[in-house]
Design an enzyme around this catalytic site. Structure first.
Site, PDB file in Angstrom:
ATOM      1  N   HIS A  45       1.210  -2.247  10.007  1.00 14.06           N
ATOM      2  CA  HIS A  45       1.267  -3.691   9.771  1.00 14.06           C
ATOM      3  C   HIS A  45       2.651  -4.180  10.190  1.00 14.06           C
ATOM      4  O   HIS A  45       3.613  -3.428  10.198  1.00 14.06           O
ATOM      5  CB  HIS A  45       1.024  -4.001   8.294  1.00 14.06           C
ATOM      6  CG  HIS A  45      -0.367  -3.671   7.856  1.00 14.06           C
ATOM      7  ND1 HIS A  45      -1.485  -4.298   8.357  1.00 14.06           N
ATOM      8  CD2 HIS A  45      -0.840  -2.764   6.965  1.00 14.06           C
ATOM      9  CE1 HIS A  45      -2.579  -3.800   7.794  1.00 14.06           C
ATOM     10  NE2 HIS A  45      -2.224  -2.858   6.942  1.00 14.06           N
ATOM     11  N   ARG A  70       4.917   5.150   9.669  1.00 17.27           N
ATOM     12  CA  ARG A  70       3.467   4.991   9.479  1.00 17.27           C
ATOM     13  C   ARG A  70       2.917   4.505  10.808  1.00 17.27           C
ATOM     14  O   ARG A  70       3.305   3.452  11.302  1.00 17.27           O
ATOM     15  CB  ARG A  70       3.132   3.986   8.377  1.00 17.27           C
ATOM     16  CG  ARG A  70       1.607   3.793   8.291  1.00 17.27           C
ATOM     17  CD  ARG A  70       1.151   3.195   6.998  1.00 17.27           C
ATOM     18  NE  ARG A  70       1.374   1.767   6.914  1.00 17.27           N
ATOM     19  CZ  ARG A  70       0.868   0.999   5.950  1.00 17.27           C
ATOM     20  NH1 ARG A  70       0.104   1.544   4.994  1.00 17.27           N
ATOM     21  NH2 ARG A  70       1.127  -0.289   5.904  1.00 17.27           N
ATOM     22  N   ASP A  84       8.479  12.209  18.462  1.00 16.93           N
ATOM     23  CA  ASP A  84       9.506  12.369  19.503  1.00 16.93           C
ATOM     24  C   ASP A  84      10.719  11.484  19.241  1.00 16.93           C
ATOM     25  O   ASP A  84      11.829  11.809  19.668  1.00 16.93           O
ATOM     26  CB  ASP A  84       8.927  12.036  20.885  1.00 16.93           C
ATOM     27  CG  ASP A  84       8.068  13.158  21.439  1.00 16.93           C
ATOM     28  OD1 ASP A  84       7.904  14.171  20.741  1.00 16.93           O
ATOM     29  OD2 ASP A  84       7.559  13.004  22.556  1.00 16.93           O
ATOM     30  N   GLU A 153      -7.200   5.692   0.925  1.00 17.62           N
ATOM     31  CA  GLU A 153      -7.221   4.261   0.621  1.00 17.62           C
ATOM     32  C   GLU A 153      -8.589   3.634   0.857  1.00 17.62           C
ATOM     33  O   GLU A 153      -8.686   2.477   1.254  1.00 17.62           O
ATOM     34  CB  GLU A 153      -6.125   3.526   1.407  1.00 17.62           C
ATOM     35  CG  GLU A 153      -6.083   3.820   2.883  1.00 17.62           C
ATOM     36  CD  GLU A 153      -4.953   3.076   3.603  1.00 17.62           C
ATOM     37  OE1 GLU A 153      -4.274   2.243   2.988  1.00 17.62           O
ATOM     38  OE2 GLU A 153      -4.771   3.322   4.799  1.00 17.62           O
ATOM     39  N   ASP A 179      -5.702  -1.415   0.066  1.00 16.83           N
ATOM     40  CA  ASP A 179      -6.902  -1.095   0.849  1.00 16.83           C
ATOM     41  C   ASP A 179      -7.965  -0.432  -0.020  1.00 16.83           C
ATOM     42  O   ASP A 179      -9.167  -0.646   0.182  1.00 16.83           O
ATOM     43  CB  ASP A 179      -6.535  -0.180   2.022  1.00 16.83           C
ATOM     44  CG  ASP A 179      -6.010  -0.974   3.201  1.00 16.83           C
ATOM     45  OD1 ASP A 179      -6.673  -1.945   3.595  1.00 16.83           O
ATOM     46  OD2 ASP A 179      -4.934  -0.647   3.701  1.00 16.83           O
TER      47      ASP A 179
END
Ligand code: 3PY
Length: 259
Positions: A45, A70, A84, A153, A179
């Protein structure tokens, strides 16, 4: 990160961190030295793009806190890019089955004797520096050092949580309560007062602990984070940049209008 999670296991306080949804190297540099064990760069988000993720993870890793990312989904290329750039841990949203959890682990592991099924490509870019390692040492140790966290979730994920928790290579389960409530048909923000969500949360905590995995919970304040740790969660955030900015600025603006 791992040390802070072990500290939680010893009963010496939770692993704590902050959550970034705004892009910006300066933001990450400002937030990272505030005493967190980790800072999470949220590319699910918010509007943190790939380049911003690289900048923020770099800023966090020089502060002493562990950078986490995330990612937006569970595609392997997303894991590869976040790892990476130096993430010490990956958080993957919406993991609902054992098969998905196994695929997530594969994407985070370099192929090796221990992980022959790993699919991570051999580049590492800035990751060795984020672990204070040479490139060779990073490649040799990343499979052990990088932590893999999946979000539980949804109702379906809770139904499968014992199987997900048992997957080799999953280090942590993290509850996204908004969620979770939403998947059960409730308004997301009401999650704290919904018994069905709280029961599901208790089941996830128990499943994680029984499998020897760390368990985390999203929290939007220090009070909620402390309460979640008292319930047994090892890993808690205490807010997010957007919450801090809107709450503080909104409150000051409202106050000014009364003065
Ligand atoms: C949730 O609460 O659903 C989360 O994933 C935290 O952002």
């Amino acid at each position: 990160l791992r040390e802070s999670l072990e500290r939680s296991r010893r009963g010496e306080g939770p692993s704590i961190g902050q959550w970034l949804e705004f892009p910006g190297y300066s933001l990450a540099r400002t937030v990272a030295p505030l005493g967190e064990d980790w800072v999470l760069v949220d590319t699910e988000h918010g509007n943190i793009d790939d380049n911003e993720m690289y900048l923020q993870v770099g800023a966090i890793s020089t502060s002493g806190a562990s950078p986490m990312v995330r990612i937006p989904g569970s595609e392997h290329w997303m894991m590869k890019r976040a790892l990476d750039c130096g993430a010490h841990a990956i958080m993957v949203p919406m993991c609902e089955t054992k098969e998905q959890a196994e695929a997530i682990v594969r994407g985070c592991k370099y192929p090796s004797a221990r992980w022959p099924q790993g699919t991570r490509g051999a580049g590492a870019m800035y990751a060795p520096a984020a672990f204070n390692q040479t490139g060779r040492d990073y490649l040799l140790n990343a499979n052990d050092n990088v932590m893999v966290c999946v979000q539980i979730e949804s109702r379906k994920a809770v139904e499968n949580v014992e199987e997900i928790a048992a997957v080799d290579g999953i280090d942590m389960l993290f509850i996204g309560p908004n969620d979770l409530a939403s998947s059960m048909g409730y308004v997301a923000f009401d999650h704290a007062s919904i018994p069905e969500v709280q029961d599901a949360s208790a089941r996830v905590l128990q499943a994680g602990r029984a499998a020897g995995k760390y368990v985390g919970h999203f929290a939007l304040s220090a009070e909620i984070a402390a309460q979640k740790h008292k319930q047994g969660f090892d890993f808690v955030n205490c807010g997010a940049d957007i919450v801090a900015v809107t709450a503080w600025m909104g409150a000051e603006m409202a106050k000014l209008k009364t003065l």
